[in-house]
Design an enzyme around this catalytic site. Sequence first.
Site, short mmCIF file in Angstrom:
data_model
loop_
_atom_site.label_atom_id
_atom_site.label_comp_id
_atom_site.label_asym_id
_atom_site.label_seq_id
_atom_site.Cartn_x
_atom_site.Cartn_y
_atom_site.Cartn_z
N ASN A 173 31.80 14.99 -85.97
CA ASN A 173 31.03 13.76 -86.08
C ASN A 173 31.71 12.66 -85.28
O ASN A 173 32.85 12.29 -85.54
CB ASN A 173 30.91 13.31 -87.54
CG ASN A 173 30.05 12.07 -87.67
OD1 ASN A 173 28.83 12.14 -87.57
ND2 ASN A 173 30.68 10.91 -87.88
N GLU A 174 31.02 12.16 -84.26
CA GLU A 174 31.43 11.01 -83.48
C GLU A 174 32.89 11.04 -83.02
O GLU A 174 33.72 10.23 -83.49
CB GLU A 174 31.16 9.72 -84.26
CG GLU A 174 29.69 9.49 -84.58
CD GLU A 174 29.42 8.13 -85.21
OE1 GLU A 174 30.34 7.26 -85.19
OE2 GLU A 174 28.31 7.92 -85.73
N GLU B 135 21.97 10.62 -87.57
CA GLU B 135 22.21 9.40 -88.37
C GLU B 135 21.38 8.27 -87.79
O GLU B 135 21.42 8.02 -86.58
CB GLU B 135 23.68 8.97 -88.35
CG GLU B 135 24.62 9.84 -89.15
CD GLU B 135 26.05 9.28 -89.18
OE1 GLU B 135 26.21 8.06 -88.96
OE2 GLU B 135 26.98 10.06 -89.42
N GLN C 236 33.18 9.97 -97.92
CA GLN C 236 32.48 8.75 -98.31
C GLN C 236 31.88 8.81 -99.72
O GLN C 236 31.71 7.77 -100.36
CB GLN C 236 31.39 8.42 -97.30
CG GLN C 236 31.93 7.98 -95.95
CD GLN C 236 30.82 7.66 -94.97
OE1 GLN C 236 30.29 8.54 -94.31
NE2 GLN C 236 30.48 6.39 -94.86
N HIS D 102 34.18 15.46 -90.44
CA HIS D 102 33.72 14.06 -90.49
C HIS D 102 34.92 13.18 -90.80
O HIS D 102 34.94 12.43 -91.78
CB HIS D 102 32.62 13.89 -91.52
CG HIS D 102 31.78 12.67 -91.30
ND1 HIS D 102 30.41 12.72 -91.16
CD2 HIS D 102 32.10 11.35 -91.17
CE1 HIS D 102 29.93 11.49 -90.97
NE2 HIS D 102 30.95 10.65 -90.99
#
Length: 594
Positions: A237-238, A450, A96, A193
């Site tokens: 991550n997720e 987060e 990102q 991620h």
Amino acid sequence: MDRDKVLTHMKPAPSIKQRTRLPQLRKFTVLLILPLVVLLISLQKCTQGANIANKLISKDNQTSKYVTAKGSKVDKFLNDVFPVGFKWGVGSSAFQIEGGYQENGKGQSIWDKFTQDSPDNASVSCDSYHKYKEDVLLVKSTGAKVYRFSISWPRVLPKGTTEIVSKEGLAYYNDLINALIAAGIEPMVCLFHWDLPQSLQDGGGWLNQETVGLFGDYARLVYQTFGDRVRYWITMNEPFTFCYYGYDEGIFAPGDKSDPATHPYSCVHSLIMGHALAYRIYKEEFFTQQNGKVGISLDNFWQEPADPNSEQDKLAAQQSYSFRFDWIAYPLFRGEYPPIMRKIIDAKSKLEGRKESRLPEFDAEWISKVNGSLDFLGINHFTTQLVKFANNSTTQNASNWESDTGTVRSYDPNWPDTGSHWLKVVPEGIRKSLKKIKQDYQNPEVIITENGVSVASLGMIMNDLDDLQRIEYHRLYINQVLKAVKIDGCNVTGYVVWSLLDGFEWSQRYDTQFGIFHVDHQSPNRTRTPKKSVKVLQQIFRDNGFPSVSKLHKISVISVSAQENKYSGTTVLLCSAPFALMFSAYYAYGQLSA
């Protein structure tokens, strides 16, 4: 008609003076009447804004008047502090913000390929690859003591395997970690991620369980290289977000919608195995010397019954919660998938004529590896959804995750909007989630890895910096976390603001902003500028919460709902611009009258 009558009905021709005055009058009408109309509309908007602010903050600035879920009570703002040692942080992720596409031998990731033909890709993004020293100073300026970031797997292993190791890639993260420590900031490092090396995707990606072993090799290399200075590790991550949007809806990389019936389940299964393997490697090979903690970050949407008085809706909310959060959390604490998932998907698979369930199973060896494979649980919480059972037989009989849940999710139209259609402001949801985790999983250590809110970008820095909605969002959500800790006894040990910078926001690209620092993506220098929220967060971090009534609690937000006034900062312009227009109009009137 005789001549006299004709002459009687004829109007005399306008004089030269009158002909000159007519366009002036028309111009005057535009200059005066239009500003008056704008003034009335703007004053109405200002009044609406004030009413919204009153909904958010009561007169004594102690009771948050945000719109709650149906049947929920609005509780008072808690003036108290978090326990000593509570960790305050800010976060980001490699793809990102880093940029540096293909620099120093970096390999291609699945997101590089997925967005390569898009003009708003992340090949440069915030250019943190070159500006990491500046970004470390930004983190320090907030007062945060933790910086959560991720390592780009293809930056350190261009082909995804340890056969080729990038010294330059390792050096970049080594320099970043050293800079953080020198600034008094603790690194919290995420291994995955979502930027899987494309070379591994070409071999099947996470649908190929060989990737699990390769992830273990990658984790071992990273532990060896940085583990002497890193105490907090996040493996994944997720997993839900990555697998569902990548293999069902296809709006995330790798964008594979070929088999939504099985691929999301296979993907999550592999990610859980990869997490467990990385956890066991650390415990068996590195923990004794490094004494760190390994966890995972799961996305966490609170699932609220659409009707709080309906037993059916309560069951639907629990079922939806099981199919999303518990899908990954339950195996980590129990060694198997949630019973309701197993029951529903096994039954549907049988009806579909399949020999095996679409929901995979862990064998005895993997059950022992997966069960209890975390030292802390990271949750990424942003919003709440309303849930009820689906009543559409066609939808229910489809073979995909959405159908398997047997539920439909929606949002209360009264909940304040944000810059993302899926994110509504419902602060109480985070407290309810933390209480449920405590109840379901024996109160594990939890870190909010987060929490943040998006604001749509206007492309005007004066508006982008005026992030009053973000201020109110964090103030209210953090206070709900404080209540979960001090009143409910939840074992929450840290809170990470999402995010540090306005970076690449996946399917929304750069159209929305989560950052507390504005980034000018039109500037070659990618100039960073602090938003108003930075100052407020500095105060919260410094106070370790909300020790007493202060000016911080008197912040009112004019723009909290996209339906009322979508962009913070716009209200200020709307409230002030009409007076300037009126002045111009009266000046023009004076000129015409001269």
